[in-house]
Write a protein that holds these residues in place. Structure first.
Motif, PDB file in Angstrom:
ATOM      1  N   ASN A  82       4.006   0.224   8.756  1.00 50.31           N
ATOM      2  CA  ASN A  82       3.346  -0.531   7.686  1.00 50.31           C
ATOM      3  C   ASN A  82       1.854  -0.274   7.597  1.00 50.31           C
ATOM      4  OD1 ASN A  82       5.776  -1.857   6.915  1.00 50.31           O
ATOM      5  ND2 ASN A  82       5.565  -3.222   8.658  1.00 50.31           N
ATOM      6  N   ALA A  83       1.329   0.613   8.492  1.00 48.47           N
ATOM      7  CA  ALA A  83      -0.091   0.958   8.428  1.00 48.47           C
ATOM      8  C   ALA A  83      -0.338   1.878   7.239  1.00 48.47           C
ATOM      9  CB  ALA A  83      -0.523   1.641   9.722  1.00 48.47           C
ATOM     10  N   PRO A  84      -1.516   1.809   6.611  1.00 48.54           N
ATOM     11  CA  PRO A  84      -1.796   2.697   5.475  1.00 48.54           C
ATOM     12  C   PRO A  84      -1.766   4.162   5.908  1.00 48.54           C
ATOM     13  CG  PRO A  84      -3.401   0.911   5.598  1.00 48.54           C
ATOM     14  CD  PRO A  84      -2.632   0.875   6.875  1.00 48.54           C
ATOM     15  N   CYS A  85      -1.255   5.025   5.056  1.00 53.95           N
ATOM     16  CA  CYS A  85      -1.247   6.464   5.311  1.00 53.95           C
ATOM     17  C   CYS A  85      -2.502   7.061   4.696  1.00 53.95           C
ATOM     18  CB  CYS A  85       0.002   7.110   4.714  1.00 53.95           C
ATOM     19  SG  CYS A  85       0.120   8.879   5.039  1.00 53.95           S
ATOM     20  N   GLU A  91      -7.303   5.874   2.093  1.00 56.98           N
ATOM     21  CA  GLU A  91      -5.867   5.629   1.989  1.00 56.98           C
ATOM     22  C   GLU A  91      -5.276   6.451   0.850  1.00 56.98           C
ATOM     23  OE1 GLU A  91      -5.186   1.467   1.622  1.00 56.98           O
ATOM     24  OE2 GLU A  91      -6.183   0.968   3.520  1.00 56.98           O
ATOM     25  N   CYS A  92      -4.128   7.066   1.115  1.00 56.65           N
ATOM     26  CA  CYS A  92      -3.472   7.906   0.123  1.00 56.65           C
ATOM     27  C   CYS A  92      -2.703   7.025  -0.857  1.00 56.65           C
ATOM     28  CB  CYS A  92      -2.528   8.889   0.807  1.00 56.65           C
ATOM     29  SG  CYS A  92      -1.879  10.151  -0.303  1.00 56.65           S
ATOM     30  N   THR A  93      -2.887   7.261  -2.162  1.00 55.33           N
ATOM     31  CA  THR A  93      -2.218   6.451  -3.170  1.00 55.33           C
ATOM     32  C   THR A  93      -0.897   7.081  -3.571  1.00 55.33           C
ATOM     33  OG1 THR A  93      -3.268   7.587  -5.025  1.00 55.33           O
ATOM     34  CG2 THR A  93      -4.472   5.736  -4.052  1.00 55.33           C
ATOM     35  N   THR A 125      -1.758   2.361  -6.162  1.00 59.08           N
ATOM     36  CA  THR A 125      -1.394   1.539  -5.010  1.00 59.08           C
ATOM     37  C   THR A 125      -1.307   2.419  -3.761  1.00 59.08           C
ATOM     38  OG1 THR A 125      -0.162   0.017  -6.399  1.00 59.08           O
ATOM     39  CG2 THR A 125       0.359   0.007  -4.047  1.00 59.08           C
ATOM     40  N   SER A 126      -1.830   1.930  -2.631  1.00 60.32           N
ATOM     41  CA  SER A 126      -1.813   2.702  -1.385  1.00 60.32           C
ATOM     42  C   SER A 126      -0.400   2.816  -0.830  1.00 60.32           C
ATOM     43  CB  SER A 126      -2.718   2.042  -0.342  1.00 60.32           C
ATOM     44  OG  SER A 126      -4.058   2.039  -0.777  1.00 60.32           O
ATOM     45  N   CYS A 127      -0.156   3.948  -0.128  1.00 58.15           N
ATOM     46  CA  CYS A 127       1.132   4.180   0.537  1.00 58.15           C
ATOM     47  C   CYS A 127       1.017   3.866   2.025  1.00 58.15           C
ATOM     48  CB  CYS A 127       1.565   5.641   0.384  1.00 58.15           C
ATOM     49  SG  CYS A 127       2.366   6.005  -1.170  1.00 58.15           S
TER      50      CYS A 127
END
Length: 492
Positions: A50-53, A113-115, A173-175
């Motif tokens: 669940n951490a941001p990529c 953060e990658c969207t 939205t962030s992945c």
């Protein structure tokens, strides 16, 4: 050119990560990515799904999926990508293969953060950047000309991902790490149900069926390189748009109706109207405390009748106390209906006495002093010492409205009951009234002033101080005014 090759899923049955449990939607994707050397955990026992990529992480996943090719001879244009970082080679590989051009000419922003828009763009370019003929109205937030426009529809049609809703893709939205490996898994594992990117379909639009009242818009595609076909629905059914097309009025003998028909299709429905009655009141029964009443209405033109129910009347109680309420003690009233004889007991709870003069009690003393001033008599001070005794006297009035206490003694003995100092002289005014609305302080004072005995008492010049208490309970307002002389005997 396809930069990432198809890999079949050979995931083990168990995960070594404590935070990747069997049954989670990303379970298979994480195990596949780890076993194929595409991703690794954030520790020996955690994957942090669940951490941001970050952008650095996603290009590293893609670089490893491509076999970790060498980037020797590639010049680094990014000032924020150090050769010592784990993502140095992945970023240069992605840059040299035109998968990314950075967030500016000199920055890659590896820790951003990658969207969702960025990740499908990376995947699309890594898969060869095929052209997709799509209906650009499917997602309201994917505007024409945006860098992620073609990648979004490629990913949706290829089965890599879908919209967050039927009308939104949410490209900004962030992945999370789980979502990122999920996208890569569907794209490159060969297990996507629609189109693994090792054999990416190049869809072309054949026909579009517009949305109807009962169904959404449908677009039919075929692959230009194989017989594969695909239908893509977007939006929702339009729903019927009904308009009134016919109205037949009721008469006294026949019911009329309104007919509504959809402006887009032939669907219709009717709403029946009531007969055109002309009512007059033909009878009634008054409600009592034991039964409801009614009003009867009859139609002039037919035998139809209708009734309006009147709710049962409340009991007309005559109540007497069985036990009187006191602070911390519930009282009981026996209530007997004067009409039907119904009997019930009602608990009576009163608040504990307040500890000091309320604002309205202070106002009552001010009114007393105004009356004394008008007669040239010295004002009375607020006597807090005897306040609790005055409060108790007010509660005693519920049981016995008299200057004699319920125990048969004079009113002033209440002060010795509470171990209060003995005064040289005591005086008392008492009152009560019943009203559906609170009786005002001015009305209480006027009651005393309208009674010659009470008026003379509060205007006596021998009094030096006073203590008053006001109690409201069950529509009744009780008041006690106690007057004191404590300094010396009075012989006037």
């Amino acid at each position: 050119m396809l930069l990432v090759t198809c890999m079949r899923a050979t995931a083990s049955a168990d995960s070594r990560f404590e935070d990747v449990k069997s049954g989670k939607w990303y379970y298979q994707a994480v195990i596949w990515a780890v076993e194929n050397g595409i991703a690794s955990g954030t520790s020996a026992t955690t994957f942090s799904p669940n951490a941001p990529c970050t952008r650095a992480q996603i290009v590293t996943f893609l670089w490893k999926a491509a076999g970790s090719p060498s980037v020797e001879g590639v010049e680094n244009p990014f000032t924020d990508v150090s050769k010592k970082k784990y993502y140095y080679q992945p970023v240069l590989w992605a840059y040299s293969n035109q998968i990314t051009s950075g967030t500016s000419a000199t920055e890659f922003s590896p820790n951003a953060e990658c969207t969702r828009g960025q990740i499908v763009s990376f995947l699309w370019k890594a898969s060869g950047g095929s052209t997709v003929d799509v209906d650009r109205s499917s997602f309201t937030d994917v505007k024409s000309g945006k860098y992620y426009e073609k990648p979004v529809y490629w990913a949706v049609l290829g089965g890599v991902t879908g919209g967050v809703t039927s009308t939104e893709f949410q490209p900004n939205t962030s992945c999370t790490r789980a979502q990122a490996v999920g996208f890569i898994y569907k794209c490159f594992s060969g297990l996507t149900t629609k189109s693994p990117s090792a054999d990416i379909h190049l869809y072309q639009l054949d026909s579009t069926t517009p949305a109807t009242c009962t169904g959404p818009k449908v677009q039919n595609y075929h692959c230009i390189t194989c017989p594969e076909k695909h239908s893509f629905t977007s939006g929702k059914a339009l729903g019927h748009d009904y308009a009134l097309v016919e109205s037949v009025p009721s008469t006294t003998t026949a019911k009329g109706y309104d007919r509504y028909q959809c402006t887009r299709c032939s669907d219709s429905y009717k709403v029946e109207k009531e007969l055109l009655h002309s009512w007059y009141r033909s009878g009634s029964k008054a409600p009592t405390c034991t039964s409801a009443g009614y009003k009867e209405y009859s139609c002039y033109y037919c035998t139809e009748k209708k009734y309006e129910e009147l709710p049962r009347a409340p009991h007309n109680f005559n109540s007497t106390y069985v036990t009187y309420p006191r602070p911390n003690k519930t009282g009981v009233k026996r209530c007997v209906c004067r009409v039907c004889g119904y009997t019930e007991n009602q608990n009576v709870v009163i608040d504990n006495p307040h500890d000091s003069f309320t604002e309205e009690e202070k106002k009552l003393v001010s009114l007393i002093n105004a009356a004394r001033a008008a007669k040239g008599i010295a004002p009375l001070s607020l006597n807090t010492t005897y306040y609790k005794g005055s409060a108790w006297r007010t509660y005693e009035l519920i049981e016995s409205f008299s200057h004699t206490r319920p125990n048969g003694t004079a009113f002033h003995t209440v002060f010795s009951d509470f171990n209060m100092p003995t005064a040289w002289s005591y005086g008392e005014n008492i009152s009560y009234s019943f009203s559906s609305q609170d009786v005002t302080v001015e009305q209480i004072h006027q009651q005393f002033m309208n009674s010659s005995g009470h008026r003379d008492n509060l205007l006596k010049d021998k009094w030096e101080s006073c203590s008053v208490y006001i109690l409201r309970i069950g529509g009744y307002t009780y008041c006690v005014e106690n007057f004191f002389r404590t300094s010396s005997p009075y012989y006037g």
